[in-house]
Design a protein around this motif. Structure first.
Motif, PDB file in Angstrom:
ATOM      1  N   UNK A  39     -27.188  42.036 -24.592  1.00 32.24           N
ATOM      2  CA  UNK A  39     -26.066  41.007 -24.842  1.00 32.24           C
ATOM      3  C   UNK A  39     -24.746  41.163 -24.424  1.00 32.24           C
ATOM      4  N   UNK A  40     -24.046  42.419 -24.788  1.00 34.40           N
ATOM      5  CA  UNK A  40     -22.854  42.779 -24.114  1.00 34.40           C
ATOM      6  C   UNK A  40     -22.789  42.622 -22.482  1.00 34.40           C
ATOM      7  N   UNK A  41     -23.832  43.184 -21.916  1.00 32.67           N
ATOM      8  CA  UNK A  41     -23.568  43.081 -20.497  1.00 32.67           C
ATOM      9  C   UNK A  41     -23.570  41.513 -20.002  1.00 32.67           C
ATOM     10  N   UNK A  42     -24.302  40.702 -20.570  1.00 32.76           N
ATOM     11  CA  UNK A  42     -24.628  39.361 -20.264  1.00 32.76           C
ATOM     12  C   UNK A  42     -23.009  38.606 -20.613  1.00 32.76           C
ATOM     13  N   UNK A  43     -22.374  39.046 -21.653  1.00 34.22           N
ATOM     14  CA  UNK A  43     -21.301  38.387 -21.969  1.00 34.22           C
ATOM     15  C   UNK A  43     -20.055  38.833 -21.041  1.00 34.22           C
ATOM     16  N   UNK A  44     -20.317  40.248 -20.793  1.00 28.06           N
ATOM     17  CA  UNK A  44     -19.196  40.840 -19.854  1.00 28.06           C
ATOM     18  C   UNK A  44     -19.213  40.169 -18.385  1.00 28.06           C
ATOM     19  N   UNK A  45     -20.294  39.927 -17.907  1.00 28.79           N
ATOM     20  CA  UNK A  45     -20.405  39.381 -16.559  1.00 28.79           C
ATOM     21  C   UNK A  45     -19.972  38.039 -16.721  1.00 28.79           C
ATOM     22  N   UNK A  60     -12.985  44.059 -21.471  1.00 25.13           N
ATOM     23  CA  UNK A  60     -13.278  44.258 -22.763  1.00 25.13           C
ATOM     24  C   UNK A  60     -14.688  44.687 -23.314  1.00 25.13           C
ATOM     25  N   UNK A  61     -15.449  43.604 -23.065  1.00 28.19           N
ATOM     26  CA  UNK A  61     -16.752  43.659 -23.395  1.00 28.19           C
ATOM     27  C   UNK A  61     -17.699  44.760 -22.746  1.00 28.19           C
ATOM     28  N   UNK A  62     -17.258  44.987 -21.364  1.00 30.94           N
ATOM     29  CA  UNK A  62     -17.892  46.190 -20.486  1.00 30.94           C
ATOM     30  C   UNK A  62     -17.690  47.527 -21.202  1.00 30.94           C
ATOM     31  N   UNK A  63     -16.420  47.722 -21.610  1.00 27.81           N
ATOM     32  CA  UNK A  63     -15.888  48.946 -22.671  1.00 27.81           C
ATOM     33  C   UNK A  63     -16.977  48.868 -23.645  1.00 27.81           C
ATOM     34  N   UNK A  71     -14.175  44.547 -10.935  1.00 29.78           N
ATOM     35  CA  UNK A  71     -14.994  45.743 -10.440  1.00 29.78           C
ATOM     36  C   UNK A  71     -15.452  46.624 -11.394  1.00 29.78           C
ATOM     37  N   UNK A  72     -14.867  46.761 -12.610  1.00 32.88           N
ATOM     38  CA  UNK A  72     -15.059  47.781 -13.890  1.00 32.88           C
ATOM     39  C   UNK A  72     -16.437  47.147 -14.274  1.00 32.88           C
ATOM     40  N   UNK A  73     -16.296  45.687 -14.625  1.00 32.46           N
ATOM     41  CA  UNK A  73     -17.521  45.263 -14.993  1.00 32.46           C
ATOM     42  C   UNK A  73     -18.739  45.319 -14.180  1.00 32.46           C
ATOM     43  N   UNK A  95     -20.068  48.721 -14.653  1.00 34.97           N
ATOM     44  CA  UNK A  95     -20.805  49.024 -15.844  1.00 34.97           C
ATOM     45  C   UNK A  95     -22.244  48.127 -15.835  1.00 34.97           C
ATOM     46  N   UNK A  96     -22.116  47.069 -15.427  1.00 42.56           N
ATOM     47  CA  UNK A  96     -23.466  46.176 -15.234  1.00 42.56           C
ATOM     48  C   UNK A  96     -24.435  47.270 -14.532  1.00 42.56           C
TER      49      UNK A  96
END
Length: 457
Positions: free
Chosen positions: A137-143, A167-170, A438-440, A443-444
């Motif tokens: 869920x966090x990854x989906x929202x981060x992207x 923020x969510x990728x963190x 790029x950070x997102x 993480x993804x």
């Protein structure tokens, strides 16, 4: 009659998850005592220490439904001993002379420690599955929100622009590390316990290690190098990981609480008609679920500290701290699982107010990107001189409540090196989000295989 929040019909939906509560139920614990006794008998029969028929009879009768819970409960009080009544009860229901081989060569702590490990093994599987869903869920929202620009904040004040996805990728990266910790910790704390009275296996020394290996293998646990009757670092490690997981969940919930403040209003815990924020103020849309989660985190982290107290054992056996494990380990697992479950629902229904993010981005009228202007000017006059200049025009803008663009354009030294269009472009918050996207992506890329493996399992 329930008298604790986890068992309460009123509160149990807030404090735990039904799946995790079953793991630590009386029925589950008693069955795991029986599982350990059965595994011991089978292991001893395999090396010829007890008759095979006796082991089969013990294993067949070692079922929760064959015993009387009130008798076990009363016996624990009457004997002041946590296991002797179960041993006697199992012995009585075994046919022939099989009952005489129950608990052969073991000590009470062997069985009870192993049962607790079997419980936390199940608990870890539940938490890991919950975290993988949460990570997804966090990854989906981060992207989804990797380019949704919002104010970044340090020390409670606007710092530089960031993106919500960043923020969510963190959050996601932190969850991924917790999953690694859980996996890596298995070999250290998911260990069986069978060592005898003083941990030396003197009662069956001629075949002790062989029995121990088979006993652990039957139960799906690691074999210890030496007894851990007084070596409680494994439980302390497990409790620490659970406390860290709870800390991350609580941190995320607290961030949502803060970003939902009326003055900020950038994201909001999901809302549906019928959800009530206040019994007296009809207008309130409080982040109630997130507040529950933060409260659970506080309880978990304080209880988990008992794991460190439990490491202070005396001699070859000490029950003063052993007793605490039967209380704090179930609580931290149940409450952490409950917190993850609650916050999962929050993220799935999260409301993002992008218009408020944009509004807040310009709240300080350009000051949020003063660093960008400073660094651009620094190419001409040096970083420290540029810092002093931009500090002066920033404080002037702040005190006079004017846009930084205006005070910067009035400063002669800035305008010697830049024209108005350059200054204006350097003060555009949307052009200064660094490597957020790029950070997102990083993480993804790192953690999505973990999510894919979970989905395909």
């Amino acid at each position: 009659m329930a008298s604790f929040v986890i068992d309460s019909e009123l509160y149990k939906g807030i404090y735990g998850s039904e799946e995790m509560n079953k793991v630590f139920s009386d029925e589950s614990l008693l069955q795991k005592w029986l599982d350990a006794e059965a595994a011991l008998a089978i292991a001893e029969a395999e090396v010829g220490l007890i008759p095979e028929e006796a082991a089969r009879e013990i294993a067949q009768k070692a079922k929760f439904d064959n015993l009387d819970m009130p008798t076990i409960s009363k016996g624990i009080v009457d004997t002041s001993h946590p296991l002797i009544t179960l041993i006697r009860s199992l012995e009585k229901i075994c046919d022939g002379d099989a009952g005489g081989y129950v608990h052969w060569g073991a000590t009470t702590q062997d069985i009870m420690d192993t049962a607790v490990v079997l419980q936390i093994k199940e608990a870890q599987d539940i938490v890991s599955a919950q975290l993988k869903t949460f990570l997804e869920t966090c990854l989906t929202l981060a992207v989804k929100h990797k380019e949704t620009i919002m104010p970044g904040r340090t020390h409670g004040q606007h710092a530089l622009p960031v993106t919500l996805g960043y923020k969510m990728a963190i959050w996601a990266d932190e969850i991924g590390r917790h999953l690694e910790r859980l996996e890596e910790g298995k070999k250290r704390y998911l260990m069986g316990q069978f060592a005898g009275a003083a941990g030396t296996l003197a009662s069956i020394s001629e075949s002790g290690l062989e029995v121990q290996e088979k006993y652990c293998r039957i139960l799906g646990l690691e074999q210890p190098t030496i007894t851990w009757h007084v070596g409680r670092d494994g439980f302390a490690e497990f409790a620490s990981i659970i406390a860290m997981i709870s800390g991350t969940i609580g941190k995320i919930a607290n961030e949502i609480i803060n970003l939902q403040r009326s003055e900020i209003g950038e994201i909001e815990e999901g809302f549906a008609m019928g959800k009530v924020g206040s019994s007296t103020m009809p207008h309130k849309r409080n982040p109630m679920v997130c507040e529950y989660v933060v409260g659970l985190t506080r309880i978990v982290q304080r209880n988990a500290s008992l794991g460190f107290d439990g490491m202070m054992q005396e001699h070859e056996r000490d029950m003063t701290f052993w007793l605490t494990e039967w209380s704090y380990l179930p609580q931290i697992c149940m409450m952490t699982s409950g917190g993850i479950q609650q916050l999962q629902g929050v993220l799935e229904g999260l409301i993002v107010h992008q218009e408020n993010m944009t509004k807040n981005l310009y709240l300080l009228q350009g000051l949020i990107v003063s660093e960008n202007l400073m660094l651009k000017l620094g190419k001409y006059v040096g970083r420290q001189v540029a810092h002093d200049i931009i500090y002066d025009v920033s404080m002037k803008a702040f005190e006079e409540k004017r846009p930084l663009l205006e005070t910067a354009l009035e400063h002669k030294e800035i305008m010697i090196h830049m024209d108005e269009e350059e200054v204006r472009s350097h003060l555009n918050p949307k052009s200064y989000i660094g490597l957020c996207t790029q950070f997102v992506d990083r993480v993804e890329k790192k953690w999505s295989p973990l999510v894919i493996n979970q989905t395909n399992r």
